[in-house]
Design an enzyme around this catalytic site. Structure first.
Site, PDB file in Angstrom:
ATOM      1  N   TYR A 287       0.996  -1.226   0.007  1.00 39.54           N
ATOM      2  CA  TYR A 287       0.051   0.056  -0.035  1.00 39.54           C
ATOM      3  C   TYR A 287       0.888   1.269  -0.199  1.00 39.54           C
ATOM      4  O   TYR A 287       1.996   1.089  -0.592  1.00 39.54           O
ATOM      5  CB  TYR A 287      -1.017  -0.117   1.149  1.00 39.54           C
ATOM      6  CG  TYR A 287      -2.125   0.601   0.793  1.00 39.54           C
ATOM      7  CD1 TYR A 287      -2.943   0.264  -0.128  1.00 39.54           C
ATOM      8  CD2 TYR A 287      -2.625   2.035   1.445  1.00 39.54           C
ATOM      9  CE1 TYR A 287      -4.155   1.087  -0.752  1.00 39.54           C
ATOM     10  CE2 TYR A 287      -3.600   2.605   1.037  1.00 39.54           C
ATOM     11  CZ  TYR A 287      -4.433   2.290  -0.241  1.00 39.54           C
ATOM     12  OH  TYR A 287      -5.445   3.084  -0.667  1.00 39.54           O
TER      13      TYR A 287
ATOM     14  N   LYS B 207      -6.027  -2.264  -1.397  1.00 42.12           N
ATOM     15  CA  LYS B 207      -6.857  -2.227  -0.463  1.00 42.12           C
ATOM     16  C   LYS B 207      -7.619  -3.422  -0.066  1.00 42.12           C
ATOM     17  O   LYS B 207      -7.648  -3.871   1.018  1.00 42.12           O
ATOM     18  CB  LYS B 207      -8.070  -1.316  -0.777  1.00 42.12           C
ATOM     19  CG  LYS B 207      -7.822   0.056  -0.379  1.00 42.12           C
ATOM     20  CD  LYS B 207      -8.502   0.690   0.971  1.00 42.12           C
ATOM     21  CE  LYS B 207      -7.415   1.719   1.613  1.00 42.12           C
ATOM     22  NZ  LYS B 207      -7.772   2.843   1.525  1.00 42.12           N
TER      23      LYS B 207
ATOM     24  N   GLU C 283     -13.499   4.548  -3.378  1.00 43.24           N
ATOM     25  CA  GLU C 283     -12.019   5.032  -3.143  1.00 43.24           C
ATOM     26  C   GLU C 283     -11.290   5.946  -4.264  1.00 43.24           C
ATOM     27  O   GLU C 283     -11.526   5.661  -5.359  1.00 43.24           O
ATOM     28  CB  GLU C 283     -11.160   3.699  -3.142  1.00 43.24           C
ATOM     29  CG  GLU C 283      -9.874   3.618  -2.685  1.00 43.24           C
ATOM     30  CD  GLU C 283      -9.590   3.955  -1.433  1.00 43.24           C
ATOM     31  OE1 GLU C 283      -8.678   4.510  -0.845  1.00 43.24           O
ATOM     32  OE2 GLU C 283     -10.494   3.635  -0.404  1.00 43.24           O
ATOM     33  N   ASP C 284     -10.510   6.907  -3.624  1.00 47.10           N
ATOM     34  CA  ASP C 284      -9.933   7.784  -4.488  1.00 47.10           C
ATOM     35  C   ASP C 284     -10.828   8.483  -5.555  1.00 47.10           C
ATOM     36  O   ASP C 284     -10.443   8.594  -6.793  1.00 47.10           O
ATOM     37  CB  ASP C 284      -8.511   7.136  -4.775  1.00 47.10           C
ATOM     38  CG  ASP C 284      -7.723   7.006  -3.900  1.00 47.10           C
ATOM     39  OD1 ASP C 284      -7.871   7.736  -2.707  1.00 47.10           O
ATOM     40  OD2 ASP C 284      -6.349   6.254  -3.994  1.00 47.10           O
TER      41      ASP C 284
ATOM     42  N   ASN D 201      -2.753   5.359  10.204  1.00 41.00           N
ATOM     43  CA  ASN D 201      -2.672   4.527   8.767  1.00 41.00           C
ATOM     44  C   ASN D 201      -4.602   3.930   8.744  1.00 41.00           C
ATOM     45  O   ASN D 201      -4.831   3.477   9.691  1.00 41.00           O
ATOM     46  CB  ASN D 201      -1.978   3.479   8.887  1.00 41.00           C
ATOM     47  CG  ASN D 201      -1.814   2.672   7.540  1.00 41.00           C
ATOM     48  OD1 ASN D 201      -2.903   2.498   6.741  1.00 41.00           O
ATOM     49  ND2 ASN D 201      -0.840   2.232   7.030  1.00 41.00           N
TER      50      ASN D 201
ATOM     51  N   ARG E 165      -8.492  10.821  -8.395  1.00 34.86           N
ATOM     52  CA  ARG E 165      -7.486  11.442  -7.439  1.00 34.86           C
ATOM     53  C   ARG E 165      -6.915  10.525  -6.474  1.00 34.86           C
ATOM     54  O   ARG E 165      -7.367   9.979  -5.289  1.00 34.86           O
ATOM     55  CB  ARG E 165      -8.634  12.288  -6.288  1.00 34.86           C
ATOM     56  CG  ARG E 165      -7.665  13.212  -5.403  1.00 34.86           C
ATOM     57  CD  ARG E 165      -8.517  13.685  -4.137  1.00 34.86           C
ATOM     58  NE  ARG E 165      -8.836  12.563  -3.533  1.00 34.86           N
ATOM     59  CZ  ARG E 165      -8.112  11.604  -2.523  1.00 34.86           C
ATOM     60  NH1 ARG E 165      -6.924  11.956  -2.670  1.00 34.86           N
ATOM     61  NH2 ARG E 165      -8.740  10.544  -1.982  1.00 34.86           N
TER      62      ARG E 165
ATOM     63  N   ASN F 125      -0.478  11.550   2.042  1.00 38.24           N
ATOM     64  CA  ASN F 125       0.325  10.517   1.275  1.00 38.24           C
ATOM     65  C   ASN F 125       0.490  10.864  -0.002  1.00 38.24           C
ATOM     66  O   ASN F 125      -0.093  11.504  -0.616  1.00 38.24           O
ATOM     67  CB  ASN F 125      -0.640   9.223   1.400  1.00 38.24           C
ATOM     68  CG  ASN F 125      -0.634   8.708   2.913  1.00 38.24           C
ATOM     69  OD1 ASN F 125       0.354   8.597   3.755  1.00 38.24           O
ATOM     70  ND2 ASN F 125      -1.843   8.041   3.277  1.00 38.24           N
TER      71      ASN F 125
ATOM     72  N   ASP G 155     -13.509   5.462   2.438  1.00 38.28           N
ATOM     73  CA  ASP G 155     -12.341   5.382   3.175  1.00 38.28           C
ATOM     74  C   ASP G 155     -11.644   6.587   3.441  1.00 38.28           C
ATOM     75  O   ASP G 155     -11.088   7.022   4.516  1.00 38.28           O
ATOM     76  CB  ASP G 155     -11.313   4.449   2.869  1.00 38.28           C
ATOM     77  CG  ASP G 155     -10.357   3.823   3.856  1.00 38.28           C
ATOM     78  OD1 ASP G 155     -10.832   3.698   4.949  1.00 38.28           O
ATOM     79  OD2 ASP G 155      -9.446   3.930   3.797  1.00 38.28           O
ATOM     80  N   ASP G 156     -11.530   7.431   2.363  1.00 37.26           N
ATOM     81  CA  ASP G 156     -10.919   8.765   2.305  1.00 37.26           C
ATOM     82  C   ASP G 156     -11.887   9.775   3.317  1.00 37.26           C
ATOM     83  O   ASP G 156     -10.924  10.509   4.011  1.00 37.26           O
ATOM     84  CB  ASP G 156     -10.934   9.153   0.929  1.00 37.26           C
ATOM     85  CG  ASP G 156     -10.177   8.271   0.007  1.00 37.26           C
ATOM     86  OD1 ASP G 156      -9.015   7.845   0.207  1.00 37.26           O
ATOM     87  OD2 ASP G 156     -10.850   8.042  -1.091  1.00 37.26           O
TER      88      ASP G 156
END
Length: 496
Positions: free
Chosen positions: A44, A115, A187-188, A396, A97, A352, A210-211
């Site tokens: 990751y 993930k 995600e993203d 994390n 992103r 990150n 999750d973000d």
């Protein structure tokens, strides 16, 4: 492990691990579980970021399921092509992103794959029950469009109605094909889509971002654990954020919710203890007309302040949190200022990968003269300052999302509720021992992650049962034991 350690470059190690995952899944997970601290940064962040940037040129075989604009009207058929029928967790991205690296289009597939490897290794979700998905609607990254090895659609991103229709078709097809209880983790996605997708599908599907939500629960857990060092309750402290995107506003909202729960005050009141700085300066009420909707709740009465340093001096926060995606923004002056009016300032540099971190661990400890309680999003090694060793914590998301997902799956939950996120954060903070606190650690050591995940899963499942959202009945007596018994373990059987 010896073969893996022969590789010097992290990207080579990543490629070797991905080959192993394809060749011998059980061994891949055995290796990952037994060497989690060493291999997590490879599978990751930060290495997965580099892998996504170079995905086209290191591409060997497809992983996961690609759904593009060309499949419009046929998404259900595409999902039926996936060989596994019983899917419990889907991680989906559109690559707009990726971490702090921007639009990587179809090459963002590295993220859902990574993930889900963590869902299995850290949360014990069966590998066959995981489905990584990338939705390819094009990319606005000129470099990739010109790259001969780019694997996605060579066109600008579809937006507006076309985009919404494709996602809607995907969400409906997932429910139709895999049922009501499949967890869909966004995600993203870019900010504007992330918030609207969560709001739109939060009432009809089991969705989690999750973000926004995972990061928030991890940071809240760190803050709650830090209170054991700082003293007082949440509402006694003042928070200042740099960055008011998905992560920043998500964390702020969850902290405000926990404050209001602890202090039995309305959340509109507790939000006033939290200030946010974006690219234009402190978010204040005089800017309300020009703010995006997700920033509006954070616009408080104050004269305009242009930059972070002056905001720190004006607000005097006890806890400083960076979620800006911009490296080196916690300067020497900022950290000295926050240390000047705090005995133990809490400094969290969450962006990150490592290159985008607001400051390094060494800078935080040196500039605060060893006073800081520091945690970061990407890993930093121990720092020696004035003859004392400091071990930085890592905020994390891998602490939360695997256990959170496991808790939803084992209880057969049908919707995600904010109280489950608070339960997960409290569960993680509860795993921080006095011994960890003495070392200045606000997160438990990572080698016990599967035990931590089982505890978090039990807390989340308990909350789901309490709220009447769990469908797996009757409720097990001991949820921790039940969670542990549900976890996939890559055991090698002994033959007589």
């Amino acid at each position: 492990m010896m073969n893996l350690q022969q590789h010097h470059l992290p990207l080579q190690k990543y490629m070797a691990l991905m080959d192993l995952q394809e060749r011998n899944e059980r061994l891949f997970y055995k290796l990952l579980i037994d060497n989690v601290e060493e291999l997590l940064p490879i599978v990751y962040t930060p290495t997965v970021g580099e892998a996504c940037q170079k995905y086209g040129s290191i591409f060997r075989r497809p992983q996961g399921l690609f759904i593009s604009l060309k499949e419009k009207g046929k998404i259900l058929e595409v999902l039926k092509n996936w060989p596994e029928r019983s899917i419990q967790v889907i991680v989906v991205t559109d690559g707009e992103r990726i971490l702090g690296l921007g639009d990587l289009g179809c090459q963002g597939m590295g993220i859902p794959v990574g993930k889900l490897a963590l869902y299995t290794a850290l949360g014990g979700v069966r590998p066959s029950a995981c489905l990584p998905v990338t939705i390819d609607v094009g990319t606005n990254n000129e470099q990739l469009l010109k790259d001969e090895f780019y694997i996605g659609l060579r066109q600008k991103r579809a937006t507006g109605q076309e985009y919404d229709d494709l996602l809607n078709e995907f969400m409906c097809a997932v429910k139709q094909n895999f049922g009501e209880k499949v967890l869909i983790q966004f995600e993203d996605f870019a900010n504007h889509n992330a918030f609207s997708l969560l709001a739109k599908y939060g009432t009809t599907h089991l969705v989690f971002n999750d973000d926004i939500q995972g990061t928030a629960a991890v940071v809240l857990a760190g803050v709650v654990a830090a209170l054991k060092i700082l003293g007082g309750i949440l509402v006694d402290h003042t928070f200042l954020f740099l960055g008011a995107g998905e992560a920043g506003t998500g964390i702020a909202e969850l902290i405000a919710l926990e404050m209001s729960k602890q202090a039995k005050a309305p959340v509109e009141e507790t939000r006033k203890k939290i200030w946010l700085v974006d690219s234009k300066g402190l978010i204040v009420s005089s800017r309300k007309d020009t703010l995006q909707h997700f920033k509006k709740p954070w616009a408080h009465e104050h004269e305009p302040v242009k930059d972070l340093l002056n905001a720190v001096k004006a607000i005097k926060p006890t806890i400083l949190i960076g979620s800006s995606g911009v490296g080196r923004t916690f300067t020497k002056e900022v950290i000295e200022a926050v240390s000047s009016f705090n005995e133990r300032p809490v400094i969290m540099a969450l962006s990150n990968p490592t290159s985008q971190s607001e400051c390094t661990a060494e800078e935080a400890y040196t500039w605060s003269k060893g006073k800081a309680i520091f945690a970061s999003g990407s890993p930093f090694g121990p720092v020696r300052y004035n003859g004392k060793d400091f071990v930085p914590g890592q905020a994390n998301n891998a602490y939360i999302f695997p256990g959170f997902g496991l808790g939803l799956v084992i209880s057969g939950t049908i919707r995600v509720h904010d109280e489950m996120l608070l339960a997960a954060a409290e569960g993680l903070a509860g795993q921080v021992t006095e011994e960890n606190i003495e070392k200045g650690l606000i997160y438990p050591p990572f080698q016990n992650i599967r035990k931590i995940s089982a505890h978090i899963a039990a807390k989340v499942a308990a909350k789901a049962y309490d709220l009447g959202l769990a469908s797996r009945l009757p409720r097990p007596d001991n949820l921790v034991k039940y969670a542990e018994s549900c976890m996939y373990s890559p055991l090698y059987r002994n033959y007589r």
